[in-house]
Design a protein around this motif. Structure first.
Motif, PDB file in Angstrom:
ATOM      1  N   TYR A 135       0.818  -1.283   0.063  1.00 42.85           N
ATOM      2  CA  TYR A 135       0.030   0.134   0.019  1.00 42.85           C
ATOM      3  C   TYR A 135       0.760   1.290  -0.044  1.00 42.85           C
ATOM      4  O   TYR A 135       2.133   1.247   0.547  1.00 42.85           O
ATOM      5  CB  TYR A 135      -1.104  -0.199   1.079  1.00 42.85           C
ATOM      6  N   TYR A 159      -0.330   1.020  -6.827  1.00 44.38           N
ATOM      7  CA  TYR A 159      -0.735   0.635  -5.556  1.00 44.38           C
ATOM      8  C   TYR A 159      -2.086   0.308  -5.314  1.00 44.38           C
ATOM      9  O   TYR A 159      -3.258   1.190  -5.862  1.00 44.38           O
ATOM     10  CB  TYR A 159      -0.400   1.747  -4.813  1.00 44.38           C
ATOM     11  N   ALA A 161      -3.858  -0.121  -2.588  1.00 42.53           N
ATOM     12  CA  ALA A 161      -4.416   0.619  -1.335  1.00 42.53           C
ATOM     13  C   ALA A 161      -3.812   1.872  -0.783  1.00 42.53           C
ATOM     14  O   ALA A 161      -2.551   1.901  -1.189  1.00 42.53           O
ATOM     15  CB  ALA A 161      -4.682  -0.447  -0.139  1.00 42.53           C
ATOM     16  N   LYS A 163      -2.851   4.575   2.558  1.00 40.79           N
ATOM     17  CA  LYS A 163      -2.977   4.793   3.954  1.00 40.79           C
ATOM     18  C   LYS A 163      -2.569   6.537   4.136  1.00 40.79           C
ATOM     19  O   LYS A 163      -1.483   6.896   3.635  1.00 40.79           O
ATOM     20  CB  LYS A 163      -1.955   4.205   4.821  1.00 40.79           C
ATOM     21  N   TYR A 315      -0.615  -6.515   3.982  1.00 40.66           N
ATOM     22  CA  TYR A 315       0.368  -5.576   3.166  1.00 40.66           C
ATOM     23  C   TYR A 315       1.554  -5.292   3.437  1.00 40.66           C
ATOM     24  O   TYR A 315       1.791  -5.450   4.738  1.00 40.66           O
ATOM     25  CB  TYR A 315      -0.498  -4.267   2.692  1.00 40.66           C
ATOM     26  N   GLU A 317       4.126  -2.143   3.607  1.00 39.74           N
ATOM     27  CA  GLU A 317       3.968  -0.860   3.776  1.00 39.74           C
ATOM     28  C   GLU A 317       4.962   0.080   3.056  1.00 39.74           C
ATOM     29  O   GLU A 317       6.234  -0.250   3.063  1.00 39.74           O
ATOM     30  CB  GLU A 317       3.964  -0.161   5.300  1.00 39.74           C
TER      31      GLU A 317
END
Length: 371
Positions: A135, A159, A161, A163, A315, A317
């Motif tokens: 993500y 990507y 997802a 954050k 996921y 990061e």
């Protein structure tokens, strides 16, 4: 097999280019400084290395080696990782070791184990998968409009997802969270990281917005000193909470969050903040016993291995910064990170290492050192 030499190598890490900021109250991207590599050698010619990417690590690690760790490690069997992991916690009782260095010896020993076996460390740890989606984890941007632009870029780069790291202003952050959901639609997984910027009332306010917007998880809205505060937050909002990222104690502290009902999504696992691979694996197995996630924190190479070794993480990061953003090295056009293939763990490429460390650098799994 016995440990015959333990050394610390200062490694110059450049400043982020362009520099970036975090939420209000936190310092932004660090300036150029010295990180450190721990290097463990044995009488059978098998070495292990581990990097602490934080600026200032070189001085701290060199001091710890000279005063405490070298005497403790020389002559020890490097395959007795469990015993040495417990020994580090005994030393921590007096030394109060920096959390980011507590697991460095363990990570180096797991690197050594992989090199001894001629296999990547994630396989030696047991191995669960060979790839995982990444993500896009944002830095802090100036406006809602810029965040939406960054989101578009992240999705275009593959990507799956996103954050948010936002401003630390509960009302403004809540509006941003809703705007991002409206912008990307219902099918893109979204997460929110409060970077410990709120008290309980503000954490509840943002949590209600995230609940309504269907966010996958709500991460570290408050400092993780009070499990009770997190317990009350969990009872007040429906968005699942991801907790225990920076709290000391590895799986021991994570257990308190779980028992209190505060880890409604799961707990954080990482090699850097959970006591190396051993602490991170204990954390993951603890969470799995309660059918919770153990989401791996941070983009360092050891955490790629951790992602491949445990079953209950979702996921990898990947920090995105600047504008325009780029895709981190080693992530493909579909936003997928593939398992490392070289022996051990490896050091990230792109830094100036002394000749003795060059053999441990793996350009295939290069990542930018974590800010």
């Amino acid at each position: 097999m016995r440990i015959t030499e333990v050394a610390s190598h200062p490694i110059r890490v450049p400043a982020a280019d362009p520099p970036f900021v975090w939420r209000h109250g936190l310092r932004g991207s660090p300036p150029e400084g010295e990180a450190a590599v721990l290097h463990i050698r044995t009488d059978e010619g098998v070495d292990g290395v581990a990097m602490s990417p934080r600026r200032g690590s070189a001085v701290v690690l060199a001091d710890l080696l000279d005063r405490v760790l070298r005497e403790e490690l020389l002559g020890q069997d490097p395959l007795r990782r469990e015993w040495l992991w417990h020994r580090m916690w005994e030393l921590d009782r007096i030394e109060e070791l920096p959390l980011y260095l507590l697991g460095l010896v363990d990570t180096a020993l797991w690197d050594l184990a992989g090199r001894l076996a001629g296999r990547p460390t994630w396989e030696v740890l047991g191995g669960y998968r060979t790839s995982i989606p990444a993500y896009a984890s944002t830095v802090t941007y100036s406006s809602v409009a810029e965040y939406l632009d960054i989101a578009d870029q992240a999705l275009e780069l593959g990507y799956p997802a996103i954050k948010l790291h936002a401003w630390g202003d509960a009302r403004r952050d809540a509006r941003l969270s809703v705007a991002l959901r409206e912008h990307v639609g219902d099918d893109i997984p979204l997460m929110f990281d409060g970077s410990a910027g709120f008290d309980l009332p503000d954490a509840v306010h943002v949590g209600h917005a995230l609940s309504d917007a269907g966010y996958l998880w709500y991460e570290e809205p408050m400092r993780e000193f009070s499990v009770t505060a997190y317990q009350r937050l969990a009872s007040a909002v429906s968005v699942p909470l991801l907790v225990a990222e920076t709290s000391d104690g590895a799986h021991m502290n994570s257990a308190d969050f779980i028992q209190a009902g505060a880890a409604t999504f799961g707990v954080r696992a990482s090699t850097q903040l959970r006591g190396g691979f051993t602490g991170a694996m204990r954390t993951a197995h603890l969470a799995d016993a309660f059918r919770l996630r153990a989401e791996v924190h941070g983009p360092e190479i050891p955490n790629r291995h951790l992602c491949m070794a445990i079953s209950n993480t979702t996921y990898y990061e990947s920090l995105v910064m600047g504008n325009p953003i780029g895709r981190e090295s080693g992530i493909d056009a579909d936003g997928i990170v593939h398992a490392p293939t070289g022996p051990g763990v490896a050091l990230p490429a792109g830094l100036k290492y002394p000749a003795v460390l060059q053999q441990f650098v793996d350009a295939g799994t290069a990542t930018p050192p974590k800010a």
